[in-house]
Every structure is written in C-alpha cells, then in structure tokens.
Design a protein around this motif. Structure first.
Motif, PDB file in Angstrom:
ATOM      1  N   LEU A 166      -6.730  33.497  85.297  1.00 16.56           N
ATOM      2  CA  LEU A 166      -7.747  32.458  85.163  1.00 16.56           C
ATOM      3  C   LEU A 166      -7.159  31.114  85.603  1.00 16.56           C
ATOM      4  CD1 LEU A 166      -9.095  33.393  81.621  1.00 16.56           C
ATOM      5  CD2 LEU A 166     -10.285  33.733  83.797  1.00 16.56           C
ATOM      6  N   ALA A 167      -7.909  30.381  86.400  1.00 17.13           N
ATOM      7  CA  ALA A 167      -7.446  29.061  86.836  1.00 17.13           C
ATOM      8  C   ALA A 167      -7.344  28.129  85.618  1.00 17.13           C
ATOM      9  CB  ALA A 167      -8.393  28.481  87.877  1.00 17.13           C
ATOM     10  N   GLN A 168      -8.301  28.220  84.747  1.00 17.90           N
ATOM     11  CA  GLN A 168      -8.288  27.425  83.511  1.00 17.90           C
ATOM     12  C   GLN A 168      -8.001  28.363  82.346  1.00 17.90           C
ATOM     13  OE1 GLN A 168      -8.774  23.946  83.004  1.00 17.90           O
ATOM     14  NE2 GLN A 168      -8.011  24.539  81.019  1.00 17.90           N
ATOM     15  N   GLN A 169      -6.810  28.277  81.779  1.00 18.53           N
ATOM     16  CA  GLN A 169      -6.423  29.138  80.670  1.00 18.53           C
ATOM     17  C   GLN A 169      -7.018  28.599  79.368  1.00 18.53           C
ATOM     18  OE1 GLN A 169      -4.385  32.062  80.675  1.00 18.53           O
ATOM     19  NE2 GLN A 169      -4.990  31.925  82.821  1.00 18.53           N
ATOM     20  N   PRO A 170      -7.442  29.499  78.459  1.00 21.52           N
ATOM     21  CA  PRO A 170      -8.003  29.031  77.185  1.00 21.52           C
ATOM     22  C   PRO A 170      -6.911  28.458  76.276  1.00 21.52           C
ATOM     23  CG  PRO A 170      -7.840  31.413  77.197  1.00 21.52           C
ATOM     24  CD  PRO A 170      -7.436  30.947  78.565  1.00 21.52           C
ATOM     25  N   THR A 186     -13.443  34.473  87.750  1.00 19.01           N
ATOM     26  CA  THR A 186     -12.206  34.608  88.508  1.00 19.01           C
ATOM     27  C   THR A 186     -12.215  35.982  89.165  1.00 19.01           C
ATOM     28  OG1 THR A 186      -9.806  34.293  88.390  1.00 19.01           O
ATOM     29  CG2 THR A 186     -10.809  35.559  86.629  1.00 19.01           C
ATOM     30  N   THR A 188     -10.068  24.542  74.668  1.00 13.05           N
ATOM     31  CA  THR A 188     -10.260  24.516  76.120  1.00 13.05           C
ATOM     32  C   THR A 188     -10.846  25.855  76.528  1.00 13.05           C
ATOM     33  OG1 THR A 188      -8.364  23.041  76.415  1.00 13.05           O
ATOM     34  CG2 THR A 188      -9.152  24.221  78.375  1.00 13.05           C
ATOM     35  N   GLN A 189     -12.030  25.843  77.090  1.00 16.41           N
ATOM     36  CA  GLN A 189     -12.697  27.072  77.519  1.00 16.41           C
ATOM     37  C   GLN A 189     -11.996  27.626  78.770  1.00 16.41           C
ATOM     38  OE1 GLN A 189     -15.163  28.874  76.227  1.00 16.41           O
ATOM     39  NE2 GLN A 189     -15.612  27.492  74.520  1.00 16.41           N
ATOM     40  N   PRO A 190     -11.942  28.967  78.915  1.00 15.95           N
ATOM     41  CA  PRO A 190     -11.366  29.552  80.127  1.00 15.95           C
ATOM     42  C   PRO A 190     -12.318  29.365  81.315  1.00 15.95           C
ATOM     43  CG  PRO A 190     -12.283  31.257  78.736  1.00 15.95           C
ATOM     44  CD  PRO A 190     -12.392  29.971  77.969  1.00 15.95           C
ATOM     45  N   SER A 191     -11.792  29.587  82.495  1.00 13.56           N
ATOM     46  CA  SER A 191     -12.620  29.519  83.708  1.00 13.56           C
ATOM     47  C   SER A 191     -13.823  30.424  83.539  1.00 13.56           C
ATOM     48  CB  SER A 191     -11.826  29.982  84.926  1.00 13.56           C
ATOM     49  OG  SER A 191     -10.670  29.194  85.086  1.00 13.56           O
TER      50      SER A 191
END
Length: 171
Positions: A146-150, A140, A134-137
C-alpha cells in the motif's frame, strides 16, 4: 466557670461540659489520590467526616453523602453512602473516566456545607480499543505494498490515546 467582681467574693459554677453542636459541614479526612487513570479505581479512596460549625467531629449515623466529579468526567462505583456511627463516610471502589486533564470530586449532603477534593490529574486508562489514525490507500495493485500504510492507535474507554509498547495488532 468562675465569676468575680471587684470587692466581692467570687463564685465557681458547677462543671460545664462542652459538646459538639449539630452537623453543619462535610470535611474530607482522607483526600483521594492526586493522580488517577481513566476507568481505574482510585489508589486512595476518599473519606468524609461530619463536622459542626467549630470543626469538631460529629458522631451521627445514617447521613447520606453523595460524590460527584467535575464537568467532563463520568463517575463509576457507589456514589452515595451513609455515615457510620462515628459520622464517617468512607468510599470504596470509586473511579472516574474522562479526557486526560484535571478534575475534582465534590461531596454533598442535604443542608450541609459541601467539601471539594484537591485536584486529581487524570491520565489515560487501560487499552479498550484500537482506532485508525491514518487510513490505508483506497486501492493498490495485487501484490504491491500500500502506498499509504495504515497507522493504528490504542485508546482507553474514554477515547484517550495510549502510549503502550508491545501490543500485537493484527490486520
């Protein structure tokens, strides 16, 4: 051998020694381990024996025996060895890598019937790389999480995902 006919005196021949014929086939006398890890040496290495058409062992040195792995696998180690004075070919240090699944090893030699191992269930090997699943945001604000954590995944040399706790990953 004894020979007889009705009403006649029988006769016995000289001693007849039955010996093995020439080699016609390869036989697996030591099956490789039924389970293996990708890229790790087989726990039980295969052993091959020359046999004649009756299944008797043939003591013939110098016959080349080659091993291959079924489709999708990559074999590692010395893949061709020659038989010893007893007609045996004992492999050592063989491993193979590939996607997790079932494989077989096939042993061949020119003009001899080949032998195929039982099924070997291949599991993931040793950690060799980390991948991002899963790629990070993409951006930010400074100082904000980060809204999307790796999400990171350990993989072996064949790309198989590993389930292994306790490995420290630094960002």
């Amino acid at each position: 051998l004894a020979f007889s006919a009705a009403g006649l005196t029988g006769i016995v021949s000289n001693t007849v020694q039955v010996v093995a014929g020439g080699a016609t086939a390869l036989a697996i006398v030591t099956q490789p381990a039924a389970t293996a890890r990708s890229g790790v040496a087989l726990a039980t290495q295969p052993g091959i024996q020359l046999r004649d058409a009756s299944g008797s062992n043939i003591a013939q040195p110098g016959v080349p025996v080659t091993v291959s792995v079924s489709a999708g696998g990559t074999l590692h180690g010395i893949t061709t060895i020659t038989t010893n004075a007893s007609g045996a070919a004992n492999f050592g240090g063989l491993s193979f890598s590939g996607v997790v699944g079932n494989y077989t090893l096939t042993f061949t030699s020119p003009s001899l019937t080949q032998a195929t191992s039982g099924t070997i269930a291949l599991s993931a090997g040793l950690p060799a790389a980390v991948t991002i699943t899963t790629q990070p945001s993409g951006s930010t604000p400074n100082g904000i999480a980060l809204a999307q954590q790796p999400v990171i995944q350990l993989r072996d040399d064949a790309g198989n995902a590993l389930s292994q706790a306790g490995v420290t990953v630094a960002a």
